[in-house]
Structure formats: structure tokens, C-alpha cells
Design an enzyme around this catalytic site. Structure first.
Site, PDB file in Angstrom:
ATOM      1  N   SER A 343      15.751  40.838  -3.723  1.00 50.77           N
ATOM      2  CA  SER A 343      14.747  41.894  -3.882  1.00 50.77           C
ATOM      3  C   SER A 343      13.687  41.319  -4.826  1.00 50.77           C
ATOM      4  O   SER A 343      13.780  40.159  -5.223  1.00 50.77           O
ATOM      5  CB  SER A 343      15.372  43.162  -4.492  1.00 50.77           C
ATOM      6  OG  SER A 343      15.722  42.944  -5.844  1.00 50.77           O
ATOM      7  N   GLN A 345      12.763  42.500  -8.215  1.00 50.03           N
ATOM      8  CA  GLN A 345      12.999  43.470  -9.269  1.00 50.03           C
ATOM      9  C   GLN A 345      13.288  42.757 -10.586  1.00 50.03           C
ATOM     10  O   GLN A 345      13.868  41.679 -10.596  1.00 50.03           O
ATOM     11  CB  GLN A 345      14.218  44.343  -8.927  1.00 50.03           C
ATOM     12  CG  GLN A 345      13.992  45.294  -7.758  1.00 50.03           C
ATOM     13  CD  GLN A 345      15.251  46.073  -7.429  1.00 50.03           C
ATOM     14  OE1 GLN A 345      16.231  45.517  -6.973  1.00 50.03           O
ATOM     15  NE2 GLN A 345      15.220  47.364  -7.687  1.00 50.03           N
ATOM     16  N   ILE A 430      16.185  38.719 -12.989  1.00 53.07           N
ATOM     17  CA  ILE A 430      14.965  38.806 -12.185  1.00 53.07           C
ATOM     18  C   ILE A 430      15.318  38.352 -10.780  1.00 53.07           C
ATOM     19  O   ILE A 430      15.866  37.253 -10.583  1.00 53.07           O
ATOM     20  CB  ILE A 430      13.812  37.976 -12.793  1.00 53.07           C
ATOM     21  CG1 ILE A 430      13.479  38.500 -14.210  1.00 53.07           C
ATOM     22  CG2 ILE A 430      12.572  38.060 -11.891  1.00 53.07           C
ATOM     23  CD1 ILE A 430      12.345  37.778 -14.918  1.00 53.07           C
ATOM     24  N   GLU A 431      15.046  39.225  -9.824  1.00 46.70           N
ATOM     25  CA  GLU A 431      15.300  38.935  -8.402  1.00 46.70           C
ATOM     26  C   GLU A 431      13.975  38.482  -7.816  1.00 46.70           C
ATOM     27  O   GLU A 431      12.994  39.226  -7.861  1.00 46.70           O
ATOM     28  CB  GLU A 431      15.775  40.203  -7.681  1.00 46.70           C
ATOM     29  CG  GLU A 431      16.974  40.862  -8.327  1.00 46.70           C
ATOM     30  CD  GLU A 431      18.239  40.697  -7.510  1.00 46.70           C
ATOM     31  OE1 GLU A 431      18.152  40.201  -6.366  1.00 46.70           O
ATOM     32  OE2 GLU A 431      19.308  41.045  -8.013  1.00 46.70           O
ATOM     33  N   VAL A 432      13.931  37.274  -7.242  1.00 46.66           N
ATOM     34  CA  VAL A 432      12.641  36.634  -6.964  1.00 46.66           C
ATOM     35  C   VAL A 432      12.171  36.650  -5.518  1.00 46.66           C
ATOM     36  O   VAL A 432      11.052  36.224  -5.239  1.00 46.66           O
ATOM     37  CB  VAL A 432      12.627  35.168  -7.464  1.00 46.66           C
ATOM     38  CG1 VAL A 432      12.861  35.107  -8.971  1.00 46.66           C
ATOM     39  CG2 VAL A 432      13.657  34.317  -6.728  1.00 46.66           C
TER      40      VAL A 432
END
Ligand SMILES: [Zn+2]
Length: 475
Positions: A343, A345, A430-432
Site C-alpha cells: 500500500s 501508507q 512505511i509501505e512504498v
């Protein structure tokens, strides 16, 4: 990288993985970046950056290396740090008294030279090297609905008696109940009809007399609360949810002896039970490792050794998670980013609950009345930095700040919850990349550099903020 760093970087290793479990482990490489870098320095405030705790999240090691390169390229730069578009990373620090009432965090450091005098940065690009390597093989890429291999690679063993069954409230039966049917998470294999092997797609139930095996309501999604309710809700026959160290496969080609039912003997003779391997390292940490509330559909996955989300037999049972625990125990770690994909986020504690918040004041009340407020503000500011430049691909921008991945509890034993709760580290994820994990060569080369450029300024800003944390603050 470390060799040409004039003393600003040293390479090292956090430890060795278990591999498949027979002495074929790999090193977990790390790089330490700071002025006068030395692994013996245990008091300097430390920021840790980890990638690929999930093997299949291929963009994350590249982001980690991008951060290392940026820090080393600017190690002597005492001007305010800028992103690749020339914009100031700690922009608010350069503005004074514009009369804004909007609440903002303004780190006191803005340049890399001072950052590297103040903190040391430990970068672990691939925390799960075995899973990462396997996710690059054909079998590993196909794994988990085609998302790629996620856990580590340790074999779970083949103990047939190793069955554990659970009541609906999540508590464990002391022994396997004999008066009920026992149901397990299983793969669905219709390759004989030209279909696919779908991992963790169905639930199969073994009849209490041991004679037959049936597919439980295949129309229900395993990933749903309905499946869990249906398993326990029906009493004709009564069933329980169980897990064992073996992987189960339902083959559509088996001769039926009733509706969706085969003889267990036939199934066993044709590969019903198989070896399972892998622990989801991001479910193996000790904080809330054993949580059961609000976990219905995740419960069976986190407790099934065949699942890509298996939490492990014990908390911190894996070499990789133990290596991280050793690192944070040895160094003065004040903040941490654990990079993921799936995601876009910025996520803060806690992952296990959508209702409980981080109400401690470990971060020192400087940014809100409790850590929940501090984390939310911090994560929103990072998200806005990550959203600053649209590089023409919506799947790698539009970051939001949130407590839970896509607003759902992802269950027990998550690394970030543990670092924060037990070590008082300001830990975020942190979803990149939205809905993406692995890549074809061509797209890897085109999209991953963009992901790095987007994420480096967010990490640098986080490190500026972390430098103000100084020593860990007591509650
Ligand atoms: Zn992940």
C-alpha cells in the site's frame, strides 16, 4: 559503499539466519552510517532502517540503499538538505513566524553533516535474506496468490502428532478433541484440470473417525470472518479449527465419495500432507504475539505453520527477529522505520487493534498529549513529504498516515508494535508501493528508482525529527 566513506560508514552483519534449518543460513548484512562510524558505539542515539522483513517486498531494500547513498553523498554538506527536485526537506525550519496556527513538527536539524554528528544510522536492507532470495525463484514468485514468498525459509518439521486445536475464543485445547471434525487451512490444487495451485485458499476438515476429508464451504472466503463463524456455528457435525506443522493440499482431481468429500486414505496417498516452511518475521515479535481478540479470520493463518503469515512456534523463535532484538538491546535505538510494500501508507503503532491507541508518553509529550498524537502528526507530515512530487505513477504516491494497514487489524507479533512497546522506540512502517510486491526486470528498472526518490526525503526528515528525541525518554 563503506570503503569510500572516509570513516562515515562501516559494514557489518546482524547475525546469521537459520536457512532451511540445517546449517545453510545466510548473513544479515547491515551498514552503520555516522561521523566516526564504529559498531562499538552503543550510546549515540541510533535510527534503524530495515527493509525486506517480508521477502517479496522488493522495492524496500532499494529504498534502504537509496537512503544510505543520500546520507553518504551529503555527509559533509552543512547546508539545508534538499530532495532531488531541489526542495528543502525540513522546509518549515527555514520559515519563521508566518503566523500559521496549524500544528506542525519542526525538527531542529536540517542538514546531513549535523545529523551524522548527532545520530548514527543502522541500515538493514534485507532483514529476511532467505525469503528475499527464494522470492526471486520461479516457485517463490508464484507463491501466495502470485504476490511472492513472504516469510523466512525455516522448515517446520513433520511431526504428525503436532496438532493443536482452538476454541472459538482463541484458547487452545489441551489435547486434540476426538468428538469433533478437525479443520485446517489448505491449498487448493486444480492443476490437473489446467488450473492453479492456490495457496491458503480453502479449509479442509478431517472427520472425527479419520475416514474422510471434506472441503468446507468453498464458496466462503478463507480471509473472512464468515468462514470462521461458519466453522464454529454449525453443529452438524461439530468442528474445530486446528493447525499442524504440515501443509495440507486439497486436489480437485481426487475421486469423491460424497459431496466435496474424499477418503482420507486416498488423499494421504496422493500428497495431502506436505512439508511446510517459513515464519512471517513480522508476526514473530513478542508484543501481543498471542493476541486473540478481533482476530477471527487472521487467527487460523497466524497459527498455521503452512501459512505465509505463520507467527512461529514461540515469540522471537527466529534468528532474524532475535538478531533485531539483540541490536536494539545493544544500541541506543531511538527511532526506526520498517519498510514494506502493499500500500502507500505511513503506519504507526499499534497494528493489532483498531481501537487501542499508543497512550504512553515515551516520546516525551513534546508533540502532543500522548504518543498516539505525536505519531499521527509525525506520520501525516512524512506522508505530505512523500506526496510532494507526482512522478506520474499514482501507485507510488497518495500516501496516507494510519494506525492500521488498510484500516484492519493485522494481528499479533508485529515488529513495530514491539519496538515501540517494549523498547520505547519511535517505530513506524512505511509501505512504498500500492498492491505491489515483486516485479518483472523491465518494470523494476523503471519504477523502483522512482520509489526511492520519493522515499528518501521522507526518511531523512524522520531522522531529523529522531535526532531531537536524543536519549530515550522515560514514561
Ligand atoms: Zn510487508
Amino acid at each position: 559503499m563503506a570503503d569510500n566513506s572516509s570513516g562515515f560508514a562501516v559494514a557489518g552483519t546482524l547475525g546469521t539466519t537459520s536457512g532451511r534449518g540445517d546449517g545453510d543460513g545466510s548473513d544479515i548484512p547491515a551498514i552503520l552510517i555516522t561521523e566516526n562510524a564504529s559498531w562499538d558505539e552503543s550510546r549515540k542515539p541510533t535510527v534503524v532502517i530495515t527493509g525486506a522483513i517480508h521477502g517479496n517486498e522488493w522495492a524496500t531494500p532499494e529504498v534502504c540503499l537509496g537512503i544510505a547513498e543520500y546520507l553518504l553523498a551529503n555527509k559533509d554538506n552543512s547546508e539545508a538538505a534538499r530532495d532531488d527536485f531541489g526542495m528543502l526537506i525540513n522546509e518549515a525550519a527555514q520559515k519563521t513566524g508566518d503566523g500559521k496556527t496549524e500544528k506542525k513538527i519542526v525538527p531542529s536539524i536540517s542538514d546531513i553533516a549535523r545529523l551524522l554528528k548527532t545520530v548514527q544510522v543502522v541500515i538493514v536492507p534485507v532483514l529476511n535474506p532467505d525469503g528475499y532470495d527464494f522470492s526471486h525463484t520461479d516457485a517463490g514468485r508464484k507463491s501466495y496468490y502470485g504476490a511472492g514468498w513472504r516469510p523466512n525459509r525455516r522448515i517446520q518439521g513433520l511431526l504428525d502428532q503436532d496438532i493443536v486445536c482452538y476454541r472459538q475464543d482463541g484458547s487452545q485445547y489441551a489435547s486434540v478433541p476426538s468428538d469433533v471434525d478437525r479443520c485446517f487451512l489448505a491449498d487448493f490444487d486444480d492443476t490437473a484440470d489446467g488450473g492453479d495451485l492456490e495457496e491458503e485458499e480453502v479449509v479442509v476438515c478431517e472427520s472425527r473417525d479419520g475416514s474422510s476429508l471434506y472441503l468446507f464451504e468453498p464458496s466462503l472466503n478463507v480471509d473472512s470472518a464468515e468462514m470462521f463463524d461458519a466453522l464454529y456455528g454449525s453443529t452438524d457435525p461439530a468442528r474445530v479449527v486446528c493447525a499442524s506443522s504440515q501443509r495440507r493440499v486439497w486436489k480437485d482431481a481426487w475421486p469423491l465419495i460424497g459431496e466435496d468429500t474424499v477418503a482420507l486414505k486416498t488423499a494421504r496417498a496422493d500428497g495431502y500432507l506436505q512439508e511446510s516452511s517459513g515464519v512471517d518475521l513480522n508476526r514473530n515479535f513478542q508484543y501481543k504475539w498471542d493476541v486473540v481478540q478481533d482476530q477471527k479470520h487472521l487467527f487460523i493463518r497466524s497459527r498455521s505453520p503452512s501459512s505465509r503469515m505463520f507467527r512461529g512456534r514461540k515469540m522471537i523463535s527466529e534468528a532474524e527477529t532475535a538478531a533485531m532484538e539483540r541490536l536494539v538491546a545493544r544500541m541506543n535505538v531511538v527511532a526506526l522505520i520498517d519498510y514494506h510494500a502493499g500500500s502507500t501508507q505511513v503506519l504507526y503503532p499499534y497494528a493489532y487493534s483498531t481501537t487501542e491507541h499508543a497512550e504512553h508518553t515515551y516520546l516525551g509529550k513534546r508533540w502532543g498529549k500522548n504518543d498516539y498524537e505525536a505519531f499521527r502528526l509525525l506520520s501525516e507530515q512524512i506522508a505530505s513529504i512523500l506526496n510532494r512530487h507526482d512522478r506520474g505513477d499514482p501507485s507510488i504516491v497518495n500516501f496516507t498516515a494510519a494506525q492500521n494497514y488498510n484500516d484492519v487489524s493485522v494481528g499479533s507479533g508485529v515488529a513495530r508494535d514491539c519496538y515501540y512497546q517494549t523498547e520505547r522506540i519511535a517505530a513506524i512502517n512505511i509501505e512504498v508501493h500500492d498492491k505491489r510486491y515483486t516485479y518483472e526486470n523491465e518494470e523494476f528498472r523503471s519504477i523502483v528508482p522512482k520509489i526511492c526518490k520519493i522515499n528518501v526525503p521522507g526518511a531523512v526528515w524522520f531522522m531529523f525529527w529522531a535526532a531531537d528525541l536524543g536519549a530515550r525518554v522515560e514514561d
